[in-house]
Design an enzyme around this catalytic site. Structure first.
Site, PDB file in Angstrom:
ATOM      1  N   GLU A 332       0.836  -1.198   0.000  1.00 54.42           N
ATOM      2  CA  GLU A 332       0.000   0.000   0.000  1.00 54.42           C
ATOM      3  C   GLU A 332       0.873   1.250   0.000  1.00 54.42           C
ATOM      4  O   GLU A 332       1.717   1.424   0.894  1.00 54.42           O
ATOM      5  CB  GLU A 332      -0.901   0.029   1.237  1.00 54.42           C
ATOM      6  CG  GLU A 332      -1.889  -1.122   1.326  1.00 54.42           C
ATOM      7  CD  GLU A 332      -2.688  -1.128   2.625  1.00 54.42           C
ATOM      8  OE1 GLU A 332      -3.903  -1.360   2.562  1.00 54.42           O
ATOM      9  OE2 GLU A 332      -2.099  -0.901   3.695  1.00 54.42           O
ATOM     10  N   CYS A 333       0.682   2.112  -0.966  1.00 56.92           N
ATOM     11  CA  CYS A 333       1.267   3.455  -1.011  1.00 56.92           C
ATOM     12  C   CYS A 333       2.796   3.421  -0.886  1.00 56.92           C
ATOM     13  O   CYS A 333       3.487   3.149  -1.859  1.00 56.92           O
ATOM     14  CB  CYS A 333       0.628   4.337   0.059  1.00 56.92           C
ATOM     15  SG  CYS A 333       0.829   6.111  -0.263  1.00 56.92           S
ATOM     16  N   GLY A 334       3.350   3.677   0.290  1.00 58.62           N
ATOM     17  CA  GLY A 334       4.798   3.634   0.450  1.00 58.62           C
ATOM     18  C   GLY A 334       5.371   2.286   0.092  1.00 58.62           C
ATOM     19  O   GLY A 334       6.473   2.176  -0.456  1.00 58.62           O
TER      20      GLY A 334
END
Length: 463
Positions: A332-334
């Site tokens: 997720e994301c990072g």
């Protein structure tokens, strides 16, 4: 029925000071011998981490968009049990939601929890008008119990006297405390809110300072009295979690270090409840990893650790090899950023894991912010095709377009939110799923069981 004393600390807008008041109140109550249990309304990892540190108790998020009402009530009742006060920090303004009707607002959560609201107001350059604002909030929506107000950033005794007299003359809302302007915030802010608790050099000293501020300027006994007057809550008899699974399930690693640490505690708990054995890992430490059968890469601040992530070539190569071998990986994301070929930032390029032939770049303004909704169009180990996901995104990085051949494909079509590229998100390659969308496991109940099943299949596969 749940009878834990409770209150919601809300603000007129973001930046009103409710987080500082919430942190200070948690620490002051703790220092006075109480056992506060913190909650954070809305999609948030940073404030929640600080609240957990301030109260020395895990913080859970409550969100009307991500979680059904019955789930929120069960989660709240279960996590608040055994504590003598539940303190919920709101987000944005009290009535601000995802639409003009105020859907999913802090006020909506307050009604669901039958929780009294204490409003934190920034009173900079304001006197009698404060009474008009309080009166307006008091009468704006029916069913809301505005039980008190905390006046923030007051300028002196004369200023505080006029504010108190005006509010108590024109409204029936009590003033529960008045905070002076702070010469310096002990917990500074940056582009995604408060500085990460992972990076603050002296977290306990900062929180103790806020605790002393709250104890000196807030009426703790009256605030406790407000919380204790909250009525009992009806709670569903339906269990929040499935029956405890066997303890010999697959091993799922999750990265928790200064680079990646955005995890809802319920997401990790959901994996365990589905049968996984969790092991904590780091992308910054070069020590060899144990055998794992799945990998969870949460969000965080890879941009602040870009040099260390890039320098750790052994772990970068190991993650890429695991992905090529078919290990189920959810990012997720990072975590997605780490799986890309490189991160561009401040004129430099930092090589990363290279699972996806993409580069991300850090931008001066948010590239995605708020709630998202997406249709799953491609079957994958974690989300079934046809499902509609609800989640959120908050990222300053953007994915640079590439013409390079890549065997990955997008699984999600965004119906709300930005996603990764041109309204798409959720790159899938082999058994890897990566994108900017964050989900909550109690809102997407299929996710944890499917993740554990995929990890078990990988564990059984001959290698």
């Amino acid at each position: 029925m749940a009878s834990t004393p409770r209150l919601i600390l809300a603000g007129l807008s973001g930046g009103s000071g409710k987080t500082i008041v919430s942190l200070g109140l948690c620490r002051a109550l703790l220092q006075a011998g109480h056992t506060p249990r913190p909650f954070k309304k809305g999609p948030d990892y940073i404030d929640a981490a600080w609240l957990g540190l301030a109260a020395r108790a895990e913080c859970s998020n409550l969100d009307p968009f991500l979680l059904p009402a019955e789930t929120q009530l069960s989660l709240f009742a279960g996590k608040a049990q055994g504590f003598d006060l539940a303190l919920i920090e709101g987000n944005r303004g009290l009535f601000d939601g995802k639409d003009v009707a105020g859907s999913c607002s802090t006020a909506e959560l307050a009604r669901l929890l039958a929780a009294p609201v204490v409003l934190v107001m920034d009173c900079t350059k304001m006197t009698r008008t404060a009474a008009a604002v309080v009166a307006g909030c008091r009468n704006f929506e029916s069913g809301l119990n505005l039980a008190g107000v905390v006046l923030n950033r007051t300028a002196g005794e004369r200023h505080r006297r006029i504010l108190r007299e005006a509010i108590e003359t024109y409204t029936d809302v009590p003033v529960l405390g008045m905070l002076p302007k702070m010469a310096e915030n002990p917990i500074p802010e940056r582009h995604m809110g408060l500085v990460s608790d992972q990076e603050h050099v002296d977290r306990e000293a900062a929180l103790d300072q806020l605790g002393r501020l709250a104890a000196g300027w807030l009426d703790l006994e009256r605030i406790l009295g407000v919380a204790r007057r909250a009525p009992e809550l009806p709670v569903s008899a339906t269990p929040l979690w499935p029956e405890t699974p066997p303890s010999d399930g697959p091993v799922i690693g999750y990265v928790q270090d200064a680079a990646l640490w955005f995890y809802y505690p319920e997401n990790l708990e959901a994996l365990e409840r589905a049968g996984a054995r969790l092991v904590r890992l780091s992308l910054l430490d070069s020590a060899p990893w144990p055998e794992i059968h799945g990998l969870y890469l949460g969000g965080g601040f890879p941009e602040t650790q870009a040099e260390g992530l890039s320098a750790n070539a052994a772990i970068r190569d190991h993650v890429r090899a695991l992905a090529e071998a078919g290990l189920p990986i959810y990012a997720e994301c990072g975590g997605f950023m780490y799986l890309c070929r490189a991160l561009e930032m401040h004129g430099r390029t930092y090589p990363l894991a290279g699972v996806f032939d993409l580069t991300t770049t850090l931008c001066p303004k948010p590239q995605g912010l708020g709630y998202v909704e997406a249709l799953v169009e491609l079957d994958n180990p974690f989300h079934p095709a046809g499902a509609v996901l609800r989640g959120h995104e908050f990222h300053y990085s953007a994915c640079l377009a590439t013409t390079a051949a890549d065997s990955s494909a997008f699984a999600l079509r965004m119906t709300r939110g930005q996603g990764l590229f041109q309204g798409r998100d959720g790159l899938v390659r082999n058994n890897v799923f990566a994108g900017y969308t964050h989900i909550h496991a109690l809102g997407e109940r299929h996710w944890a069981p499917r993740f554990v099943t995929a990890a078990q299949d990988y564990r059984r596969r001959p290698r």
